[in-house]
Scaffold this motif. Structure first.
Motif, PDB file in Angstrom:
ATOM      1  N   UNK A   6      45.072  53.487  51.405  1.00  0.00           N
ATOM      2  CA  UNK A   6      46.107  54.001  52.308  1.00  0.00           C
ATOM      3  C   UNK A   6      47.336  53.104  52.263  1.00  0.00           C
ATOM      4  N   UNK A   7      47.126  51.797  52.223  1.00  0.00           N
ATOM      5  CA  UNK A   7      48.245  50.866  52.155  1.00  0.00           C
ATOM      6  C   UNK A   7      49.034  51.043  50.867  1.00  0.00           C
ATOM      7  N   UNK A   8      48.346  51.156  49.752  1.00  0.00           N
ATOM      8  CA  UNK A   8      49.023  51.343  48.473  1.00  0.00           C
ATOM      9  C   UNK A   8      49.785  52.656  48.463  1.00  0.00           C
ATOM     10  N   UNK A   9      49.185  53.696  48.985  1.00  0.00           N
ATOM     11  CA  UNK A   9      49.849  55.001  49.040  1.00  0.00           C
ATOM     12  C   UNK A   9      51.097  54.923  49.917  1.00  0.00           C
ATOM     13  N   UNK A  10      50.970  54.267  51.057  1.00  0.00           N
ATOM     14  CA  UNK A  10      52.122  54.137  51.951  1.00  0.00           C
ATOM     15  C   UNK A  10      53.251  53.364  51.277  1.00  0.00           C
ATOM     16  N   UNK A  39      62.397  49.578  50.315  1.00  0.00           N
ATOM     17  CA  UNK A  39      60.977  49.964  50.293  1.00  0.00           C
ATOM     18  C   UNK A  39      60.642  50.861  49.098  1.00  0.00           C
ATOM     19  N   UNK A  40      61.555  51.729  48.718  1.00  0.00           N
ATOM     20  CA  UNK A  40      61.322  52.584  47.551  1.00  0.00           C
ATOM     21  C   UNK A  40      61.202  51.752  46.282  1.00  0.00           C
ATOM     22  N   UNK A  41      62.004  50.720  46.177  1.00  0.00           N
ATOM     23  CA  UNK A  41      61.943  49.850  44.998  1.00  0.00           C
ATOM     24  C   UNK A  41      60.604  49.122  44.939  1.00  0.00           C
ATOM     25  N   UNK A  42      60.144  48.629  46.064  1.00  0.00           N
ATOM     26  CA  UNK A  42      58.848  47.941  46.098  1.00  0.00           C
ATOM     27  C   UNK A  42      57.733  48.892  45.698  1.00  0.00           C
ATOM     28  N   UNK A  43      57.738  50.105  46.217  1.00  0.00           N
ATOM     29  CA  UNK A  43      56.699  51.085  45.871  1.00  0.00           C
ATOM     30  C   UNK A  43      56.720  51.399  44.383  1.00  0.00           C
ATOM     31  N   UNK A  44      57.903  51.490  43.824  1.00  0.00           N
ATOM     32  CA  UNK A  44      58.027  51.773  42.405  1.00  0.00           C
ATOM     33  C   UNK A  44      57.395  50.669  41.568  1.00  0.00           C
ATOM     34  N   UNK A  52      50.030  50.187  34.771  1.00  0.00           N
ATOM     35  CA  UNK A  52      49.801  49.396  33.561  1.00  0.00           C
ATOM     36  C   UNK A  52      48.344  48.944  33.462  1.00  0.00           C
ATOM     37  N   UNK A  53      47.765  48.587  34.602  1.00  0.00           N
ATOM     38  CA  UNK A  53      46.381  48.114  34.620  1.00  0.00           C
ATOM     39  C   UNK A  53      45.412  49.277  34.477  1.00  0.00           C
ATOM     40  N   UNK A  54      45.676  50.364  35.226  1.00  0.00           N
ATOM     41  CA  UNK A  54      44.765  51.504  35.204  1.00  0.00           C
ATOM     42  C   UNK A  54      45.558  52.802  35.358  1.00  0.00           C
ATOM     43  N   UNK A  55      45.817  53.478  34.246  1.00  0.00           N
ATOM     44  CA  UNK A  55      46.554  54.744  34.329  1.00  0.00           C
ATOM     45  C   UNK A  55      45.856  55.779  35.221  1.00  0.00           C
ATOM     46  N   UNK A  56      44.554  55.724  35.260  1.00  0.00           N
ATOM     47  CA  UNK A  56      43.800  56.667  36.102  1.00  0.00           C
ATOM     48  C   UNK A  56      44.125  56.420  37.587  1.00  0.00           C
ATOM     49  N   UNK A  57      44.149  55.159  37.976  1.00  0.00           N
ATOM     50  CA  UNK A  57      44.500  54.824  39.354  1.00  0.00           C
ATOM     51  C   UNK A  57      45.964  55.152  39.625  1.00  0.00           C
ATOM     52  N   UNK A  58      46.814  54.932  38.640  1.00  0.00           N
ATOM     53  CA  UNK A  58      48.218  55.298  38.789  1.00  0.00           C
ATOM     54  C   UNK A  58      48.385  56.785  39.027  1.00  0.00           C
ATOM     55  N   UNK A  61      47.466  57.580  42.538  1.00  0.00           N
ATOM     56  CA  UNK A  61      48.553  57.251  43.466  1.00  0.00           C
ATOM     57  C   UNK A  61      49.629  58.334  43.467  1.00  0.00           C
ATOM     58  N   UNK A  62      49.952  58.829  42.284  1.00  0.00           N
ATOM     59  CA  UNK A  62      50.953  59.898  42.195  1.00  0.00           C
ATOM     60  C   UNK A  62      50.458  61.141  42.922  1.00  0.00           C
ATOM     61  N   UNK A  63      49.208  61.511  42.689  1.00  0.00           N
ATOM     62  CA  UNK A  63      48.639  62.683  43.351  1.00  0.00           C
ATOM     63  C   UNK A  63      48.574  62.499  44.862  1.00  0.00           C
ATOM     64  N   UNK A  64      48.180  61.293  45.287  1.00  0.00           N
ATOM     65  CA  UNK A  64      48.088  61.023  46.723  1.00  0.00           C
ATOM     66  C   UNK A  64      49.466  61.052  47.371  1.00  0.00           C
ATOM     67  N   UNK A  65      50.471  60.597  46.657  1.00  0.00           N
ATOM     68  CA  UNK A  65      51.826  60.566  47.209  1.00  0.00           C
ATOM     69  C   UNK A  65      52.407  61.960  47.404  1.00  0.00           C
ATOM     70  N   UNK A  66      51.833  62.940  46.724  1.00  0.00           N
ATOM     71  CA  UNK A  66      52.359  64.298  46.810  1.00  0.00           C
ATOM     72  C   UNK A  66      51.589  65.174  47.789  1.00  0.00           C
ATOM     73  N   UNK A  67      50.631  64.601  48.507  1.00  0.00           N
ATOM     74  CA  UNK A  67      49.890  65.390  49.494  1.00  0.00           C
ATOM     75  C   UNK A  67      50.812  65.714  50.669  1.00  0.00           C
TER      76      UNK A  67
END
Length: 105
Positions: A6-10, A39-44, A52-58, A61-67
């Motif tokens: 939730x923190x990462x998504x936020x 804040x947008x820059x930090x999230x980016x 870079x570490x895990x494209x699947x997790x990335x 995050x993209x999918x979660x951000x669009x809920x």
């Protein structure tokens, strides 16, 4: 685990522009509302690091951000911070006008 997600998504939702956009003007030249892009820059950057570490997790995050819940929350925060920013600008103008009258100019 859920709290960290939730923190990462936020963070990602709040952040989405690049750092050079934040630093493109000097502190005295920038519009007072420019601080909202920080804040947008930090999230980016968080997204880029995770991706870079895990494209699947990335992708997660993209999918979660669009809920709808996250989008609604982000829009609410943007709307309210914009109102606060405008109110702060108005207060600064009133203080400047008051100071001008006190000084007699």
């Amino acid at each position: 685990m859920l709290q960290s997600r939730v923190l990462v998504i936020a963070l990602i939702l709040l952040l989405s522009t690049t750092l050079p956009e934040v630093h493109s003007k000097s502190m005295f030249e920038r519009d007072r509302r420019d601080w909202l892009v920080i804040p947008d820059a930090v999230a980016s950057y968080v997204y880029e690091a995770v991706n870079k570490v895990s494209p699947r997790t990335g992708q997660f995050l993209v999918d979660a951000a669009q809920t709808p819940a996250v989008v609604a929350t982000r829009n609410f925060l943007i709307r309210e911070t914009t109102k606060l920013s405008i109110m702060a600008e108005q207060l600064i103008e009133k203080i400047k006008n008051l100071w001008t009258r006190i000084r007699g100019y």
